[in-house]
Design an enzyme around this catalytic site. Structure first.
Site, PDB file in Angstrom:
ATOM      1  N   HIS A  69      -5.297   1.854   0.758  1.00  0.00           N
ATOM      2  CA  HIS A  69      -4.663   2.710  -0.235  1.00  0.00           C
ATOM      3  C   HIS A  69      -4.705   2.022  -1.598  1.00  0.00           C
ATOM      4  O   HIS A  69      -4.168   0.920  -1.751  1.00  0.00           O
ATOM      5  CB  HIS A  69      -3.206   3.002   0.142  1.00  0.00           C
ATOM      6  CG  HIS A  69      -3.069   3.744   1.426  1.00  0.00           C
ATOM      7  ND1 HIS A  69      -3.277   3.137   2.645  1.00  0.00           N
ATOM      8  CD2 HIS A  69      -2.757   5.039   1.684  1.00  0.00           C
ATOM      9  CE1 HIS A  69      -3.102   4.027   3.608  1.00  0.00           C
ATOM     10  NE2 HIS A  69      -2.780   5.184   3.055  1.00  0.00           N
TER      11      HIS A  69
ATOM     12  N   GLU B  28       0.819  -1.210   0.000  1.00  0.00           N
ATOM     13  CA  GLU B  28       0.000   0.000   0.000  1.00  0.00           C
ATOM     14  C   GLU B  28       0.855   1.263   0.000  1.00  0.00           C
ATOM     15  O   GLU B  28       0.443   2.321   0.474  1.00  0.00           O
ATOM     16  CB  GLU B  28      -0.971  -0.022   1.184  1.00  0.00           C
ATOM     17  CG  GLU B  28      -1.940  -1.189   1.095  1.00  0.00           C
ATOM     18  CD  GLU B  28      -3.240  -0.982   1.848  1.00  0.00           C
ATOM     19  OE1 GLU B  28      -3.556   0.161   2.222  1.00  0.00           O
ATOM     20  OE2 GLU B  28      -3.951  -1.978   2.034  1.00  0.00           O
TER      21      GLU B  28
ATOM     22  N   LYS C 204     -10.183   5.146   6.900  1.00  0.00           N
ATOM     23  CA  LYS C 204      -9.331   5.911   5.986  1.00  0.00           C
ATOM     24  C   LYS C 204      -9.269   5.230   4.632  1.00  0.00           C
ATOM     25  O   LYS C 204      -9.125   4.001   4.546  1.00  0.00           O
ATOM     26  CB  LYS C 204      -7.915   6.045   6.564  1.00  0.00           C
ATOM     27  CG  LYS C 204      -6.949   6.801   5.654  1.00  0.00           C
ATOM     28  CD  LYS C 204      -5.539   6.826   6.238  1.00  0.00           C
ATOM     29  CE  LYS C 204      -4.573   7.510   5.281  1.00  0.00           C
ATOM     30  NZ  LYS C 204      -3.166   7.446   5.757  1.00  0.00           N
TER      31      LYS C 204
END
Length: 253
Positions: free
Chosen positions: A143, A86, A170
């Site tokens: 991510h 990530e 997130k």
């Protein structure tokens, strides 16, 4: 819904500014920590994946203690090991990563721990349990280094992170055009409007996505990342200039 990292409350209003520390040695991390202005940053992220001795638990503990001593007392510390998958600088085994994050959750100098949502569920669960046992929040993260998920898929990923026990969710993505930035912002707004939403951190990385680092208050992202010195991610901007922009937007609202 809000969450608290140290004395910093995450929720509606001006996004909090997090400054990453990325040094490879304790001395470098301490120098970075000492340079973070407490009137610019709200919290600090220790990116331990860039640390040369990341495989040595004792060295990591010593680095955390040294960074904590160098930081202003008002700045809580988020402990993060971003894996290579990530965009990070390390790829430990799941066993080593689990041990490191569980240990970090118990350190006095650590106010919160980041764990990637794509890691094995038992690993994520162990980190969440360790942090919650000592009353600390967990940031779960994802991510996408090659693209931007569809609008509904972004919302679903954030909701899935809630199910893992996240206190803060997130998601960062990589836009290939302006429409991807709009997708990320719209999905952030969709998620933030849910009655069960946790504080969210979202961003579109790279130059195209800079606007997403500024627009959190309007769309529902509670934290944005700014650099003091070298940036730790594509599109990250200077923290002091970022704060000025966020204050300007906040005053206008």
């Amino acid at each position: 819904m809000t969450a608290r990292i140290g004395d910093v409350v995450l929720g509606p209003g001006r996004p909090r500014i997090c400054v990453p520390l990325t040094g490879a040695t304790t001395d470098a991390l301490v120098a970075e920590a000492a340079a973070v202005p407490p009137d610019v940053a709200d919290l600090v992220e220790l990116r331990i994946d860039r640390f040369a001795d990341v495989d040595d638990v004792v060295s990591v503990r010593e680095a955390v203690a040294a960074v904590r001593a160098a930081l202003d007392d008002r700045l809580p510390l988020l402990f993060t090991l971003r894996t290579a998958a990530e965009g990070g600088g390390a790829q430990p085994s799941p066993e080593a990563l689990r041990a490191l994050l569980v240990d970090a959750a118990g350190l006095d100098g650590v106010a919160a721990v980041d764990v990637e949502a794509a890691l094995p569920a038992d690993l994520v669960g162990a980190v969440v349990a360790a942090a919650h046992t000592v009353g600390k929040p967990v940031v779960t993260s994802f991510h996408d280094l090659v693209g931007t998920p569809a609008r509904q898929a972004i919302v679903e990923r954030l909701v899935a992170q809630q199910a893992l026990g996240a206190d803060v969710v997130k998601l960062a993505c990589t836009p290939t055009g302006p429409e991807d930035v709009l997708t990320l912002l719209a999905a952030t707004r969709d998620y933030a409007a849910r009655p069960d939403a946790r504080p969210a951190i979202t961003m579109a990385m790279g130059p195209l996505g800079v606007v997403s680092r500024l627009a959190g208050e309007a769309f529902g992202s509670a934290v944005t990342f700014g650099a003091v010195g070298a940036a730790s991610a594509p599109g990250q901007v200077d923290a002091a200039r970022l704060r000025d922009a966020l204050e300007l937007i906040h005053a206008a609202r």
